[in-house]
Scaffold this motif. Structure first.
Motif, PDB file in Angstrom:
ATOM      1  N   ASP A   1       0.830  -1.204   0.000  1.00 32.77           N
ATOM      2  CA  ASP A   1       0.000   0.000   0.000  1.00 32.77           C
ATOM      3  C   ASP A   1       0.863   1.251   0.000  1.00 32.77           C
ATOM      4  OD1 ASP A   1      -2.185  -1.644   0.042  1.00 32.77           O
ATOM      5  OD2 ASP A   1      -2.687  -1.291   2.151  1.00 32.77           O
ATOM      6  N   ALA A   2       2.003   1.187   0.712  1.00 40.16           N
ATOM      7  CA  ALA A   2       2.913   2.332   0.744  1.00 40.16           C
ATOM      8  C   ALA A   2       3.451   2.625  -0.655  1.00 40.16           C
ATOM      9  CB  ALA A   2       4.056   2.069   1.713  1.00 40.16           C
ATOM     10  N   VAL A   3       3.846   1.570  -1.370  1.00 42.60           N
ATOM     11  CA  VAL A   3       4.337   1.751  -2.736  1.00 42.60           C
ATOM     12  C   VAL A   3       3.240   2.326  -3.622  1.00 42.60           C
ATOM     13  CG1 VAL A   3       5.253   0.594  -4.776  1.00 42.60           C
ATOM     14  CG2 VAL A   3       6.047  -0.080  -2.501  1.00 42.60           C
ATOM     15  N   GLU A   4       2.020   1.822  -3.460  1.00 48.61           N
ATOM     16  CA  GLU A   4       0.909   2.315  -4.259  1.00 48.61           C
ATOM     17  C   GLU A   4       0.639   3.792  -3.981  1.00 48.61           C
ATOM     18  OE1 GLU A   4      -3.806   1.282  -5.019  1.00 48.61           O
ATOM     19  OE2 GLU A   4      -2.395  -0.314  -4.499  1.00 48.61           O
ATOM     20  N   LEU A   5       0.732   4.192  -2.728  1.00 43.95           N
ATOM     21  CA  LEU A   5       0.555   5.604  -2.383  1.00 43.95           C
ATOM     22  C   LEU A   5       1.586   6.473  -3.106  1.00 43.95           C
ATOM     23  CD1 LEU A   5      -0.099   5.294   1.442  1.00 43.95           C
ATOM     24  CD2 LEU A   5      -1.642   6.406  -0.190  1.00 43.95           C
TER      25      LEU A   5
ATOM     26  N   LEU B   1      -2.345   1.270 -14.243  1.00 38.05           N
ATOM     27  CA  LEU B   1      -0.919   0.968 -14.371  1.00 38.05           C
ATOM     28  C   LEU B   1      -0.342   0.519 -13.031  1.00 38.05           C
ATOM     29  CD1 LEU B   1       0.275   3.847 -16.724  1.00 38.05           C
ATOM     30  CD2 LEU B   1      -0.237   1.470 -17.308  1.00 38.05           C
ATOM     31  N   ILE B   2      -0.840   1.095 -11.951  1.00 35.27           N
ATOM     32  CA  ILE B   2      -0.394   0.674 -10.623  1.00 35.27           C
ATOM     33  C   ILE B   2      -0.802  -0.774 -10.365  1.00 35.27           C
ATOM     34  CG2 ILE B   2      -0.675   1.043  -8.140  1.00 35.27           C
ATOM     35  CD1 ILE B   2      -0.978   4.031  -8.736  1.00 35.27           C
TER      36      ILE B   2
ATOM     37  N   GLY C   1       1.496  10.437  -9.981  1.00 31.20           N
ATOM     38  CA  GLY C   1       0.552  10.626 -11.065  1.00 31.20           C
ATOM     39  C   GLY C   1       0.310   9.407 -11.929  1.00 31.20           C
ATOM     40  N   LEU C   2       0.864   8.255 -11.511  1.00 36.68           N
ATOM     41  CA  LEU C   2       0.664   7.034 -12.291  1.00 36.68           C
ATOM     42  C   LEU C   2      -0.800   6.611 -12.232  1.00 36.68           C
ATOM     43  CD1 LEU C   2       2.496   5.088 -13.926  1.00 36.68           C
ATOM     44  CD2 LEU C   2       2.541   3.616 -11.911  1.00 36.68           C
ATOM     45  N   ALA C   3      -1.356   6.244 -13.373  1.00 36.56           N
ATOM     46  CA  ALA C   3      -2.767   5.877 -13.462  1.00 36.56           C
ATOM     47  C   ALA C   3      -3.055   4.613 -12.654  1.00 36.56           C
ATOM     48  CB  ALA C   3      -3.152   5.643 -14.922  1.00 36.56           C
ATOM     49  N   PRO C   4      -4.255   4.521 -12.047  1.00 38.65           N
ATOM     50  CA  PRO C   4      -4.596   3.358 -11.208  1.00 38.65           C
ATOM     51  C   PRO C   4      -4.430   2.020 -11.921  1.00 38.65           C
ATOM     52  CG  PRO C   4      -6.203   5.098 -10.893  1.00 38.65           C
ATOM     53  CD  PRO C   4      -5.324   5.542 -12.006  1.00 38.65           C
TER      54      PRO C   4
END
Length: 259
Positions: A147-151, A162-163, A157-160
């Motif tokens: 979750d930290a990396v995703e935050l 792509l995440i 600004g990476l699109a969801p």
């Protein structure tokens, strides 16, 4: 990393040295290691002595709790000593904030070049940074490294979609492994705003760079850095974004460092 120096608190800091000429230490940004700046080191090595290193908590370097920004400045002091007692610094993204803090601390830094340090340029940016800090702190405290990396990726600004794709990729485990260092970069960035009082004490020339194809606020942030230091120059690199091409960046840095 084939070499090692020991920081003041006993933490081993791994680095690679290449090339010949004036010494420059490359400071990587968040979620990065010395390998990230290795292509730039290669592009500079015919004109500079280049030290590319793993910041503490990453790659082959150690880590010692509790973390403080001052410890990372001591890491740079050890690297400067290894480089011969004086060096220039180049920092990318939040690594640029660390490079500027090191120069302001009084280390024997000859010059500083930074690329797109993501300082907030308005209140909305500052609020987004504060919200990120709170959410990141909670995620790491709970052990939710993914979750930290995703935050962090969301902050960039990476699109969801792509995440979510990144979460399924082989590199995700490596990103989770260094996720705790996101807190280090967040601390280096302070409150997210341009630290004008700190920058006013930087006693060496500063080159603040941004990509001509990057978001306008990135260029505004770089301009603000150049204006806040006593001897600052701003330059935009045409057609470049946050992932600047080493072949474009290296000649600009070499010219600055030769001066």
């Amino acid at each position: 990393m084939d070499k090692q120096t020991i920081s003041r608190d006993g933490t081993p800091i791994a680095y690679e040295r290449s090339g010949h000429g004036p010494a420059v230490i490359l400071v990587s940004g968040a979620m990065s290691t010395g390998a990230t700046v290795a292509p730039l080191a290669g592009a500079l090595s015919d004109r500079c002595t280049v030290l590319a290193y793993d910041r503490r908590g990453r790659g082959a370097s150690g880590d010692t709790a509790p973390y403080e920004v001052a410890r990372e400045i001591e890491d740079l002091a050890a690297l400067i000593e290894a480089a011969g007692g004086e060096a220039a610094l180049y920092g990318v993204s939040s690594g640029g904030a660390l490079a500027l803090r090191a120069a302001a601390s009084g280390l024997p830094v000859r010059q500083v070049a930074v690329y797109e340090v993501p300082f907030a340029v308005d209140d909305a940016d500052a609020r987004a940074r504060a919200e990120y800090t709170g959410s990141l702190t909670a995620a790491l405290a709970d052990g939710r490294r993914g979750d930290a990396v995703e935050l962090f990726l969301s902050l960039t600004g990476l699109a969801p979609q792509l995440i979510q794709g990144a979460r399924r990729s082989p590199m995700w485990s490596e990103m989770e492994a260094i996720a705790p260092t996101l807190a280090y970069d967040d601390e280096v960035m302070g409150d997210g705003r341009v630290p004008r009082d700190l920058l006013a004490s930087v006693g060496c020339p500063v080159l603040a760079l941004a990509g001509g194809a990057s978001a306008q606020w990135m260029r505004q942030s770089a301009q603000a850095v150049a204006e806040a230091v006593p001897d600052g120059t701003y330059r935009a690199l045409a057609d470049q974004n946050h992932m600047v091409e080493p072949a474009v960046l290296a000649p600009v840095l070499a010219e600055f460092l030769a001066g």
